[in-house]
Design an enzyme around this catalytic site. Structure first.
Site, mmCIF file in Angstrom:
data_model
loop_
_atom_site.group_PDB
_atom_site.id
_atom_site.type_symbol
_atom_site.label_atom_id
_atom_site.label_comp_id
_atom_site.label_asym_id
_atom_site.label_seq_id
_atom_site.Cartn_x
_atom_site.Cartn_y
_atom_site.Cartn_z
ATOM 1 N N GLU A 127 18.966 -0.883 -1.607
ATOM 2 C CA GLU A 127 20.394 -1.141 -1.839
ATOM 3 C C GLU A 127 21.241 0.109 -2.066
ATOM 4 O OE1 GLU A 127 20.516 -4.013 -5.048
ATOM 5 O OE2 GLU A 127 19.697 -5.589 -3.774
ATOM 6 N N ASN A 169 15.394 -0.992 2.210
ATOM 7 C CA ASN A 169 15.632 -2.423 1.995
ATOM 8 C C ASN A 169 17.054 -2.643 1.483
ATOM 9 O OD1 ASN A 169 14.357 -5.128 1.775
ATOM 10 N ND2 ASN A 169 14.715 -4.907 -0.427
ATOM 11 N N HIS A 205 19.326 -13.082 1.534
ATOM 12 C CA HIS A 205 19.734 -14.061 0.524
ATOM 13 C C HIS A 205 20.940 -14.796 1.081
ATOM 14 C CE1 HIS A 205 17.041 -12.483 -2.529
ATOM 15 N NE2 HIS A 205 17.510 -11.266 -2.350
ATOM 16 N N GLU A 234 13.323 -10.917 1.255
ATOM 17 C CA GLU A 234 13.659 -11.661 0.025
ATOM 18 C C GLU A 234 14.335 -12.987 0.358
ATOM 19 O OE1 GLU A 234 15.787 -9.196 -2.797
ATOM 20 O OE2 GLU A 234 14.568 -7.434 -2.334
ATOM 21 N N ASP A 236 15.911 -16.408 0.749
ATOM 22 C CA ASP A 236 16.204 -17.690 0.109
ATOM 23 C C ASP A 236 17.517 -18.195 0.683
ATOM 24 O OD1 ASP A 236 18.034 -16.070 -1.388
ATOM 25 O OD2 ASP A 236 16.814 -16.164 -3.204
HETATM 26 C C1 XIL Z 1 15.845 -9.920 -8.937
HETATM 27 C C2 XIL Z 1 14.738 -10.720 -9.630
HETATM 28 O O1 XIL Z 1 14.417 -11.821 -8.801
HETATM 29 C C3 XIL Z 1 15.206 -11.176 -10.992
HETATM 30 O O2 XIL Z 1 14.128 -11.764 -11.707
HETATM 31 C C4 XIL Z 1 15.755 -10.000 -11.787
HETATM 32 O O3 XIL Z 1 16.307 -10.471 -13.010
HETATM 33 C C5 XIL Z 1 16.826 -9.255 -10.994
HETATM 34 O O4 XIL Z 1 16.280 -8.857 -9.753
HETATM 35 N N1 XIL Z 1 17.621 -7.797 -4.660
HETATM 36 C C6 XIL Z 1 16.400 -7.219 -4.951
HETATM 37 C C7 XIL Z 1 15.506 -7.834 -5.962
HETATM 38 O O5 XIL Z 1 16.028 -6.235 -4.291
HETATM 39 O O6 XIL Z 1 14.774 -6.870 -6.682
HETATM 40 C C8 XIL Z 1 16.278 -8.705 -6.925
HETATM 41 O O7 XIL Z 1 15.324 -9.381 -7.747
HETATM 42 C C9 XIL Z 1 17.155 -9.677 -6.182
HETATM 43 C C10 XIL Z 1 18.168 -8.935 -5.344
#
Ligand code: XIL
Length: 301
Positions: A127, A169, A205, A234, A236
């Protein structure tokens, strides 16, 4: 095949999930984890605040639990994440300049060395680009140490664990936009200059405000054409029922259509495991039953 992992393997891909160490004693959770997934990503346990809570003192117990269990079960591990503006320990948040740069380099070296030989792919930098139309780097303490912090992190990770694939990422880079264009330019530049980078992760996401982009496949393909693997890291998708199932299937279809899209990771197992404050964005319901989205993914693989 009758599981996500086996079906993905038939297509030469892995199918993974984020894992939280404290949930491994939940038998419903661990049964699904063992049955369905061929890759794991520690959800929080490898982040800077978890692995180096005070400067120079490293803490690997929770991450080791996940990694050793995964390896014993024949699952790959995605390391997440070596350098990130978020979830830094307070001591790092309070550093700047050369002190922070040195601390970052030492952190990358120590953590990548500890896990040397056990990690399939590392999210080396997470990020680092800003949202919106600027295509700029995200302002952060790490960015303020100098624009070369990202390539320094990658070179440091390569030196520590030469066999691990090294990924950049990010989120909101899933379609073609100013932010993904900026990441694309960075990867192109790294390839041209020989900065080690092997893969780009697309967090994916998705929700109503930020759905699966129509040019998702085209975007994955243009990165693959630069000579890197691409991974959905990641995933969802908020929603339910047929609409959610259709979006999950389309996401999987896009990956399968890109030869170098070599794996998909969902960000949790059951809806109740999701990091999202509300909603039902995952493939299993709170009781561990497979949802319509699960069946759609399995059928697509
Ligand atoms: C999130 C976790 O799922 C949570 O448990 C934590 O509180 C915050 O981080 N992008 C990412 C992940 O790269 O590391 C994040 O994970 C979600 C967004």
């Amino acid at each position: 095949a009758s599981t996500l992992g086996a079906a993905a393997a038939e297509k030469g891909r892995y199918f993974g999930t984020a894992v939280a160490a404290y949930k491994l004693s939940d038998s419903v959770y661990s049964a699904i984890l063992n049955r369905e997934f061929t890759s794991v990503t520690p959800e929080n346990e490898m982040k800077w605040d978890a692995t180096e809570p005070s400067q120079g003192t490293f803490s690997y117990t929770s991450a080791d639990t996940i990694v050793n269990r995964a390896i014993a079960n024949g699952q790959k591990v995605r390391g997440h994440a070596l350098a990130w503006h978020s979830q830094q320990p307070s001591w790092a948040q309070n550093l700047s300049g050369t002190a922070l740069r040195s601390a970052m380099v030492n952190h990358v070296t120590q953590v990548a060395t500890h896990y040397k030989g056990k990690i399939d792919s590392w999210d080396v930098v997470n990020e680092a680009f800003a949202d919106g139309s600027t295509g700029a780097r995200r302002d952060s303490n790490l960015q303020r140490t100098g624009n070369d912090w990202i390539e320094v992190a990658f070179r440091t990770a390569r030196a520590a664990d030469p066999a691990a694939k090294l990924c950049y990422n990010d989120y909101n880079t899933d379609g073609q936009n100013a932010k993904s264009n900026a990441v694309y330019a960075m990867v192109q530049d790294f390839k041209a200059r020989g900065v080690p980078i092997d893969c780009v992760g697309f967090q994916s996401h998705f929700n109503a405000a930020s759905p699966l982009p129509s040019d998702y496949q085209a975007n994955l393909q243009r990165f693959a054409n630069l000579g890197v693997d691409v991974q959905i890291t990641e995933l969802d998708i908020e929603g339910s029922g047929t609409a959610q199932a259709t979006s999950f299937a389309a996401t999987v279809r896009a990956c399968l259509a890109v030869t170098r899209c070599n794996g998909i990771t969902v960000w949790g197992i059951r809806d109740t495991d999701s990091w999202r404050a509300s909603g039902t964005p995952l493939l299993f319901d709170g009781s561990g039953n497979p949802k319509a989205a699960y069946t759609a993914v399995l059928n697509e693989l």
